[in-house]
Design a protein around this motif. Structure first.
Motif, PDB file in Angstrom:
ATOM      1  N   ASP A   1       2.496  -8.270 -12.346  1.00 28.60           N
ATOM      2  CA  ASP A   1       1.455  -9.005 -11.980  1.00 28.60           C
ATOM      3  C   ASP A   1       1.676 -10.066 -10.921  1.00 28.60           C
ATOM      4  OD1 ASP A   1      -0.192 -11.263 -11.660  1.00 28.60           O
ATOM      5  OD2 ASP A   1       1.007 -12.543 -12.625  1.00 28.60           O
ATOM      6  N   HIS A   2       0.719 -10.054  -9.637  1.00 27.90           N
ATOM      7  CA  HIS A   2       0.845 -10.092  -8.347  1.00 27.90           C
ATOM      8  C   HIS A   2       0.837 -12.018  -8.321  1.00 27.90           C
ATOM      9  CE1 HIS A   2       0.659  -6.378  -9.021  1.00 27.90           C
ATOM     10  NE2 HIS A   2       2.118  -6.003  -8.550  1.00 27.90           N
ATOM     11  N   GLY A   3       1.587 -12.485  -7.153  1.00 24.71           N
ATOM     12  CA  GLY A   3       0.941 -14.536  -7.310  1.00 24.71           C
ATOM     13  C   GLY A   3       0.769 -14.617  -5.579  1.00 24.71           C
ATOM     14  N   LEU A   4      -0.371 -13.948  -4.791  1.00 23.44           N
ATOM     15  CA  LEU A   4      -0.542 -14.442  -3.324  1.00 23.44           C
ATOM     16  C   LEU A   4      -1.425 -15.247  -3.088  1.00 23.44           C
ATOM     17  CD1 LEU A   4      -1.185 -10.702  -3.741  1.00 23.44           C
ATOM     18  CD2 LEU A   4       1.277 -11.335  -2.296  1.00 23.44           C
ATOM     19  N   GLU A   5      -1.478 -15.200  -1.844  1.00 20.08           N
ATOM     20  CA  GLU A   5      -2.627 -16.760  -1.308  1.00 20.08           C
ATOM     21  C   GLU A   5      -3.764 -15.756  -1.287  1.00 20.08           C
ATOM     22  OE1 GLU A   5      -0.264 -17.471   2.248  1.00 20.08           O
ATOM     23  OE2 GLU A   5       0.132 -18.835   1.920  1.00 20.08           O
ATOM     24  N   ASN A   6      -3.738 -14.312  -0.717  1.00 25.06           N
ATOM     25  CA  ASN A   6      -4.772 -12.780  -1.076  1.00 25.06           C
ATOM     26  C   ASN A   6      -4.283 -12.383  -0.523  1.00 25.06           C
ATOM     27  OD1 ASN A   6      -4.711 -15.081   1.826  1.00 25.06           O
ATOM     28  ND2 ASN A   6      -5.132 -12.952   2.465  1.00 25.06           N
ATOM     29  N   LEU A   7      -4.949 -10.644  -0.682  1.00 21.94           N
ATOM     30  CA  LEU A   7      -4.679  -9.620  -0.362  1.00 21.94           C
ATOM     31  C   LEU A   7      -4.658  -8.911   0.767  1.00 21.94           C
ATOM     32  CD1 LEU A   7      -5.729  -7.458  -3.507  1.00 21.94           C
ATOM     33  CD2 LEU A   7      -3.421  -7.221  -3.004  1.00 21.94           C
ATOM     34  N   TYR A   8      -4.163  -7.655   1.397  1.00 19.53           N
ATOM     35  CA  TYR A   8      -3.836  -7.512   2.575  1.00 19.53           C
ATOM     36  C   TYR A   8      -4.572  -5.899   2.638  1.00 19.53           C
ATOM     37  CZ  TYR A   8      -1.107 -11.479   2.657  1.00 19.53           C
ATOM     38  OH  TYR A   8      -0.053 -12.760   2.065  1.00 19.53           O
TER      39      TYR A   8
ATOM     40  N   TYR B   1       1.705  -6.473   6.900  1.00 23.93           N
ATOM     41  CA  TYR B   1       1.233  -5.366   6.636  1.00 23.93           C
ATOM     42  C   TYR B   1       2.289  -4.678   5.833  1.00 23.93           C
ATOM     43  CZ  TYR B   1       1.651  -0.294   8.385  1.00 23.93           C
ATOM     44  OH  TYR B   1       1.340   1.195   8.421  1.00 23.93           O
ATOM     45  N   PHE B   2       3.977  -4.823   5.669  1.00 22.92           N
ATOM     46  CA  PHE B   2       4.466  -5.102   4.722  1.00 22.92           C
ATOM     47  C   PHE B   2       4.477  -5.495   3.497  1.00 22.92           C
ATOM     48  CE2 PHE B   2       8.531  -5.574   2.100  1.00 22.92           C
ATOM     49  CZ  PHE B   2       9.525  -4.794   3.001  1.00 22.92           C
ATOM     50  N   LYS B   3       3.976  -6.174   3.855  1.00 21.61           N
ATOM     51  CA  LYS B   3       3.125  -7.021   2.303  1.00 21.61           C
ATOM     52  C   LYS B   3       1.971  -5.723   1.304  1.00 21.61           C
ATOM     53  CE  LYS B   3       3.610 -11.515   2.508  1.00 21.61           C
ATOM     54  NZ  LYS B   3       3.610 -13.457   2.327  1.00 21.61           N
ATOM     55  N   PHE B   4       1.264  -5.287   2.524  1.00 25.46           N
ATOM     56  CA  PHE B   4       0.204  -4.352   2.509  1.00 25.46           C
ATOM     57  C   PHE B   4       0.794  -3.173   2.046  1.00 25.46           C
ATOM     58  CE2 PHE B   4      -1.643  -0.698   4.003  1.00 25.46           C
ATOM     59  CZ  PHE B   4      -3.139  -0.398   3.069  1.00 25.46           C
TER      60      PHE B   4
END
Length: 469
Positions: free
Chosen positions: A240-247, A276-279
Motif C-alpha cells: 500500500d502507498h499513500g501519495l499525493e499523486n503518482l510520478y 524522480y527519486f520517488k518514481f
C-alpha cells in the motif's frame, strides 16, 4: 430528543422490497475480508481487553476529533489529559449535532451491533451508555478477537512499515486461529526524502533490519527487496502507498546516484529530484510486487498536515488532513504503462480522495485490464472523506457507468478502531438499495438469483478470489 434510535433497524437504508431481499438473503451474513485497515497487530495478537468505551472508540479516531473541534470542544477532551469519562461525555454532547454526517449513522450502528444499545447517544443517555458499554467490554465477547468474531471477520490486513519486525503477526500465526492476521507492506518512509535528517535516521533502521549497509541507491533497493522477502515469508501479499499523486519520468532523467549522495550529505534537493527519486523507488517496488504475485494499492489525493501549528503540538494523523486537488490522470497512466509494457504490472487497486477524479479513476483501470485476470486493475472503494452514503453511491455509479461493477472487490474499513466493522454492513446496505432501486424503477430485471449472486460476489467472493492469501 427521543431516546430511541429505532431508525437503525433490520431494514435500515433498504428502501424497497427487492433491496431487502438482496441484503437479507445475499449480503448480510457473508464473512468480512478487511484487506486494508490500520488496526494494531499487537492488540489483535494479545486479544486486548479495553477498560472503557473511550479506549476502543475515541482514541485514535480523527473523524470524531474533527467533529468535536468544530463544535468548539477544548483539545483537553479530545487528545488531552481529561479522564475517559470526561472525553466520552464530550463525545455524547457532540453526537446529536452530527446529523447527516456518517458519524451519526456509524455511532448508532456500532452501539447496536456491539452492545445491543438502541438509544440515541446524547447528554441525557451518556451516563447510562457509558456504564453499559464499559461493563460489556469486560467480557471475552468484547476483546479485540471477540469483536472481530462478532463481526464475522475472517481476515485482517494491517498496515506495516518495512522496518517493522512483524513479531505480532508471527506470534498470532503460531496460535492457528480461524481468523487470519496478515501484514501489508507500506513503504512510504523509504522514499520520504523531503527531510534528509529524518530520512537518514530511517535508513539506519532499514540497514539494521535488512542487514544490508546502504551506501548507495542500489543498496537501498536491495534492502527494500530484502524486507519484501521477509514480509512475504510472514504471509504478506499486499502493498500500500499513500501519495499525493503518482510520478513518472523517463529513466535517466536525473542521476539517481547523485541524488542519493546529496541526501547522504544533507544537501538541498530540487523538487524534480525528490519526485524522480520517488518514481525510481516506486517503479522498482512495483516490479518486486509483480514478481511475487502481490496486489499493490495506491491511495492518491490527500493533502496532509495542513495545520502546522497543531501538527507541531499533536503530531501527524490527528485530524488535519483533507482532500487535495492534484492532477492525477497523465502520470498515473504513464506510471502504469511503464510497468505494463514489460508485463510487470501487478494486480492494482487505485483509490482517489477527490471526488472530481471518480470518472478519471474508473476509466483509467480499464486501460490496463488485459484479460489475464478478472478485475486485475480495480477502482478501489470510496475512501476516507468519501466513505459515506453519498460518496459510496457516487463511486458505485462511476464504476457501473464506466467499468464493470460485478468485478469489484468491495469494501474495507481503513480504520484504527475495532468497532468500525459495521462500515461493511453500511456498504452492503447501500449497494443492495442501489440495485434494488434499479429493479423497482424497471432499469434492471427482477431476477433475484442473478442479482443476488452479483451482490454476494461484490461483498465477499470477489475479494476472496482476487487476493492471493
Amino acid at each position: 430528543m427521543k431516546a430511541t434510535s429505532s431508525f437503525i433497524h433490520n431494514d435500515f437504508l433498504l428502501q424497497n422490497d427487492f433491496s431487502k431481499i438482496l441484503y437479507h438473503s445475499y449480503a448480510k451474513d457473508l464473512p468480512i475480508i478487511d484487506y486494508h485497515n490500520h488496526l494494531s497487530p499487537k492488540d489483535v495478537c494479545d486479544n486486548r481487553k479495553f477498560n472503557t468505551i473511550t479506549e476502543v472508540w475515541l482514541q485514535g479516531d480523527h473523524y470524531k476529533w474533527r467533529a468535536m473541534r468544530t463544535l468548539g470542544i477544548n483539545e483537553k477532551f479530545i487528545t488531552g489529559k481529561a479522564t475517559d469519562n470526561e472525553k466520552f461525555l464530550k463525545w455524547a454532547d457532540t453526537v446529536p449535532y452530527t446529523i447527516r454526517n456518517p458519524l451519526f449513522h456509524w455511532t448508532h450502528m456500532e452501539l447496536m451491533k456491539h452492545f445491543s444499545i438502541s438509544e440515541i447517544l446524547s447528554p441525557e443517555t451518556a451516563k447510562k451508555i457509558y456504564s453499559s458499554t464499559n461493563e460489556q467490554l469486560q467480557s471475552l465477547n468484547h476483546t479485540t478477537q471477540g469483536l472481530l468474531k462478532m463481526n464475522n471477520v475472517t481476515l485482517v490486513c494491517t498496515t506495516d512499515d518495512p522496518i517493522d519486525s512483524l513479531k505480532n503477526h508471527s506470534r498470532y500465526a503460531a496460535k492457528e486461529k480461524e481468523m487470519k492476521l496478515l501484514p501489508t507492506f507500506r513503504p512510504d518512509n523509504s522514499y520520504a526524502i523531503g527531510n534528509s535528517s529524518n530520512y537518514l535516521e530511517y535508513l539506519n533502521q532499514l540497514e539494521a533490519k535488512s542487514n544490508i549497509q546502504i551506501k548507495n541507491f542500489e543498496d537501498l533497493l536491495a534492502a527494500l527487496e530484502n524486507r519484501i522477502d521477509y514480509f512475504h515469508e510472514t504471509g504478506c501479499r499486499l502493498s500500500d502507498h499513500g501519495l499525493e499523486n503518482l510520478y513518472y519520468f523517463q529513466k535517466g532523467t536525473c542521476n539517481i546516484e547523485q541524488i542519493f549522495k546529496k541526501i547522504k550529505a544533507q544537501r538541498p534537493l530540487e523538487i524534480k529530484e525528490i519526485n524522480y527519486f520517488k518514481f525510481e523507488v516506486l517503479h522498482f517496488l512495483s516490479t518486486c510486487y509483480h514478481k511475487r504475485g502481490w496486489v499493490q494499492q495506491y491511495h492518491l489525493g490527500a493533502i496532509r498536515n495542513n495545520n502546522k501549528r497543531l501538527l507541531k503540538k499533536l503530531g501527524p494523523d490527528t485530524g488535519f488532513d483533507s482532500i487535495g486537488d492534484y492532477s492525477q490522470a497523465k502520470n498515473l497512466s504513464r506510471f502504469l504503462n511503464s510497468l505494463d509494457k514489460t508485463d510487470q504490472l501487478a494486480k492494482t487497486i487505485l483509490y482517489n480522495l477527490n471526488p472530481s477524479d471518480n470518472e478519471v479513476f474508473a476509466s483509467m483501470v480499464g486501460n490496463f485490464n488485459d484479460g489475464s485476470v478478472k478485475g486485475k486493475i480495480q477502482y478501489g472503494a470510496a475512501w476516507w472523506f468519501l466513505d459515506q452514503k453519498d460518496g459510496m453511491e457516487k463511486h458505485l455509479n462511476s464504476l457501473s457507468n464506466i467499468g464493470i461493477l460485478s468485478c469489484f472487490v468491495g469494501m474495507l474499513t481503513d480504520s484504527r478502531s475495532f468497532l468500525s466493522f459495521p462500515r461493511h454492513d453500511y456498504f452492503r446496505r447501500i449497494l443492495c438499495n442501489l440495485i434494488g432501486d434499479d429493479v423497482k424503477n424497471g432499469i434492471l430485471p427482477r431476477d433475484e438469483k442473478w442479482l443476488g449472486k452479483i451482490v454476494s460476489d461484490i461483498c465477499y467472493h470477489n475479494a476472496k478470489a482476487y487476493f492471493p492469501f
